[in-house]
Motif scaffolding. Structure first.
Motif, PDB file in Angstrom:
ATOM      1  N   VAL A  52       0.854  -1.190   0.000  1.00 41.30           N
ATOM      2  CA  VAL A  52       0.000   0.000   0.000  1.00 41.30           C
ATOM      3  C   VAL A  52       0.888   1.237   0.000  1.00 41.30           C
ATOM      4  O   VAL A  52       1.864   1.311   0.762  1.00 41.30           O
ATOM      5  N   ILE A  53       0.524   2.196  -0.848  1.00 36.88           N
ATOM      6  CA  ILE A  53       1.188   3.505  -0.819  1.00 36.88           C
ATOM      7  C   ILE A  53       0.242   4.479  -0.135  1.00 36.88           C
ATOM      8  O   ILE A  53      -0.922   4.604  -0.535  1.00 36.88           O
ATOM      9  N   LEU A  54       0.732   5.113   0.917  1.00 39.80           N
ATOM     10  CA  LEU A  54      -0.089   6.089   1.641  1.00 39.80           C
ATOM     11  C   LEU A  54       0.295   7.489   1.172  1.00 39.80           C
ATOM     12  O   LEU A  54       1.489   7.841   1.154  1.00 39.80           O
ATOM     13  N   THR A  55      -0.710   8.270   0.784  1.00 38.78           N
ATOM     14  CA  THR A  55      -0.429   9.608   0.288  1.00 38.78           C
ATOM     15  C   THR A  55      -1.638  10.502   0.551  1.00 38.78           C
ATOM     16  O   THR A  55      -2.614  10.068   1.173  1.00 38.78           O
ATOM     17  N   SER A  56      -1.553  11.757   0.115  1.00 34.72           N
ATOM     18  CA  SER A  56      -2.620  12.712   0.415  1.00 34.72           C
ATOM     19  C   SER A  56      -3.360  13.123  -0.847  1.00 34.72           C
ATOM     20  O   SER A  56      -2.754  13.340  -1.897  1.00 34.72           O
ATOM     21  N   ALA A  57      -4.671  13.269  -0.701  1.00 31.58           N
ATOM     22  CA  ALA A  57      -5.472  13.816  -1.795  1.00 31.58           C
ATOM     23  C   ALA A  57      -5.684  15.318  -1.601  1.00 31.58           C
ATOM     24  O   ALA A  57      -6.344  15.954  -2.418  1.00 31.58           O
ATOM     25  N   CYS A  58      -5.148  15.872  -0.500  1.00 30.84           N
ATOM     26  CA  CYS A  58      -5.300  17.314  -0.236  1.00 30.84           C
ATOM     27  C   CYS A  58      -4.020  18.033  -0.660  1.00 30.84           C
ATOM     28  O   CYS A  58      -2.922  17.576  -0.333  1.00 30.84           O
ATOM     29  N   PRO A  59      -4.161  19.155  -1.358  1.00 31.17           N
ATOM     30  CA  PRO A  59      -2.950  19.841  -1.822  1.00 31.17           C
ATOM     31  C   PRO A  59      -2.082  20.356  -0.673  1.00 31.17           C
ATOM     32  O   PRO A  59      -2.591  20.843   0.337  1.00 31.17           O
ATOM     33  N   ARG A  60      -0.790  20.167  -0.822  1.00 31.61           N
ATOM     34  CA  ARG A  60       0.249  20.758   0.048  1.00 31.61           C
ATOM     35  C   ARG A  60       0.334  20.202   1.468  1.00 31.61           C
ATOM     36  O   ARG A  60       1.185  20.621   2.234  1.00 31.61           O
ATOM     37  N   VAL A  61      -0.555  19.299   1.832  1.00 39.30           N
ATOM     38  CA  VAL A  61      -0.481  18.737   3.184  1.00 39.30           C
ATOM     39  C   VAL A  61      -0.649  17.217   3.112  1.00 39.30           C
ATOM     40  O   VAL A  61      -1.630  16.719   2.556  1.00 39.30           O
ATOM     41  N   PHE A  62       0.327  16.505   3.663  1.00 42.53           N
ATOM     42  CA  PHE A  62       0.179  15.041   3.805  1.00 42.53           C
ATOM     43  C   PHE A  62      -0.821  14.799   4.936  1.00 42.53           C
ATOM     44  O   PHE A  62      -1.869  14.208   4.741  1.00 42.53           O
ATOM     45  N   SER A  63      -0.491  15.248   6.143  1.00 47.61           N
ATOM     46  CA  SER A  63      -1.456  15.273   7.245  1.00 47.61           C
ATOM     47  C   SER A  63      -0.951  16.255   8.294  1.00 47.61           C
ATOM     48  O   SER A  63       0.242  16.263   8.629  1.00 47.61           O
ATOM     49  N   ALA A  64      -1.873  17.054   8.844  1.00 48.52           N
ATOM     50  CA  ALA A  64      -1.515  18.024   9.907  1.00 48.52           C
ATOM     51  C   ALA A  64      -1.436  17.357  11.266  1.00 48.52           C
ATOM     52  O   ALA A  64      -1.278  18.039  12.276  1.00 48.52           O
ATOM     53  N   GLY A  65      -1.565  16.046  11.308  1.00 49.98           N
ATOM     54  CA  GLY A  65      -1.446  15.340  12.590  1.00 49.98           C
ATOM     55  C   GLY A  65      -2.776  15.215  13.302  1.00 49.98           C
ATOM     56  O   GLY A  65      -3.835  15.374  12.691  1.00 49.98           O
ATOM     57  N   LEU A  66      -2.706  14.962  14.589  1.00 47.01           N
ATOM     58  CA  LEU A  66      -3.933  14.765  15.351  1.00 47.01           C
ATOM     59  C   LEU A  66      -4.822  15.993  15.207  1.00 47.01           C
ATOM     60  O   LEU A  66      -4.332  17.125  15.177  1.00 47.01           O
TER      61      LEU A  66
END
Ligand SMILES: CCCCCCCCCCC/C=C/C(=O)SCCNC(=O)CCNC(=O)[C@H](O)C(C)(C)COP(=O)(O)OP(=O)(O)OC[C@H]1O[C@@H](n2cnc3c(N)ncnc32)[C@H](O)[C@@H]1OP(=O)(O)O
Length: 305
Positions: free
Chosen positions: A97-111
């Protein structure tokens, strides 16, 4: 929802777990070639906040976080990620599995800071169980997990990336990665600290954790927090090449080796999950901690305006 690690999910998920998996829209118009990638088979993996693009031919699924604006790890996103990973893991078509973001410019902001502020102990308990569950499921996954980090990756975002087998980061100076918890007035739990130490070593972790360092790509590569830094438009293709390298190894030998390397770290949490939850809840309920988090969240909101 009966999961190996025993987490309890929100009531609606327990009653109808797949209610969280409605509204599935795959991120492409055509299904992948091969059995598991098409039609209803594909529909089963995705959910509202987690897009899954399965390619049965290669045995690789691309999983994209879609919780705008910044993929903060809400209880819903955590739950959907665990369910999606479990479904892919249980389908023997898939090996990676490749984990990535569908939101521009942010992978994840965390909790999701709104999950940590102004709630009651029962909520914090449920939330922290879900955090533990996602970490255990990713960290101990028998699949090859590659993080294609196409945006900022602080705190909980970094934690997801650290649980993967390999990390590819886009070469954009704004895409910082690291564990910045101390800057929010909170500390990193021992099992996440251990993961950091396993990845970048004790001395580098000691400095980075205390300082709450967020590393730009070149420094992240230098310290060993990521494995490759590549131009932004090559993140996914590089992640796929990395995946091919890992999948060239026989699964059983790779999986046994992964378990051998990670078991002690995971066992430390598994032995004291309930105590870890209690520590978290009593810590997060403190007035001083609530105040720090609210000040931080307010600063974030004002920064925007
Ligand atoms: C003894 C016991 C020990 C127990 C210890 C327990 C402690 C637990 C610790 C667990 C470890 C993990 C912790 C965390 O993950 S905490 C979260 C930390 N995250 C951050 O600091 C990142 C904050 N966000 C940013 O820096 C930027 O948003 C980002 C670079 C990601 C993107 O920047 P951009 O400019 O694109 O977007 P904005 O800043 O304008 O944000 C848009 C809106 O999103 C809101 N936002 C951002 N981040 C969060 C978040 N993490 N949670 C909730 N909301 C977030 C932001 O406020 C904007 O909202 P508005 O549009 O309403 O203004």
């Amino acid at each position: 929802m009966a999961l190996a690690s025993g987490v309890r999910f929100p009531a609606r998920a327990l009653l109808r777990p797949w209610s969280l998996l409605r509204d599935t829209t795959l991120g492409r118009s055509e299904p992948a070639a091969g059995g598991g990638g098409g039609g209803d088979g594909a529909r089963l993996f995705g959910s509202q906040r987690v897009l899954v693009e399965p390619d049965a031919a290669s045995g690789v699924a691309v999983m994209k976080f879609r919780n705008p604006p910044v993929n903060s790890l809400s209880l819903e996103l955590l739950t959907e990620l665990v369910i999606s990973l479990e479904k892919v893991e249980n389908d023997k078509t898939f090996r990676g599995v490749i984990l990535t973001s569908a939101c521009p410019r942010v992978f994840s902001a965390g909790l999701d800071l709104t999950e940590l502020c102004g709630r009651n102990p029962a909520h914090y308990t449920e939330y922290w169980k879900a955090v533990q569950e996602l970490w255990l499921r990713t960290y101990l996954s028998s699949l090859v997990l590659v993080a294609a980090i196409n945006g900022a990756c602080p705190a909980g975002g970094c934690i997801i990336a650290l649980a993967c087998d390999c990390r590819v980061l886009a070469d954009n100076p704004k895409y910082h990665i690291g564990l910045n918890e101390t800057l929010l007035g909170i500390t990193t739990p021992f099992w996440l600290k251990d993961t950091y130490v396993n990845t970048i070593g004790h001395r580098a972790s000691e400095q980075a954790l205390q300082l709450g360092s967020l590393f730009p790509p070149s420094e992240a590569l230098q310290v060993g927090l990521v494995d490759q830094v590549v131009p932004e438009d090559q993140v996914l293709s590089t992640a796929l090449s990395e995946m091919a390298r890992w999948l060239a190894v026989p699964d059983h030998a790779r999986q046994l080796t992964k378990t051998m390397m990670r078991k002690a770290t995971a066992d430390r949490l598994l032995r004291q999950r309930d105590a870890d939850i209690q520590n978290f809840v009593s810590f997060i309920c403190r007035d001083s901690i609530q105040k720090s988090l609210q000040v931080y969240l307010e600063k974030l909101r004002q920064r925007k305006g």
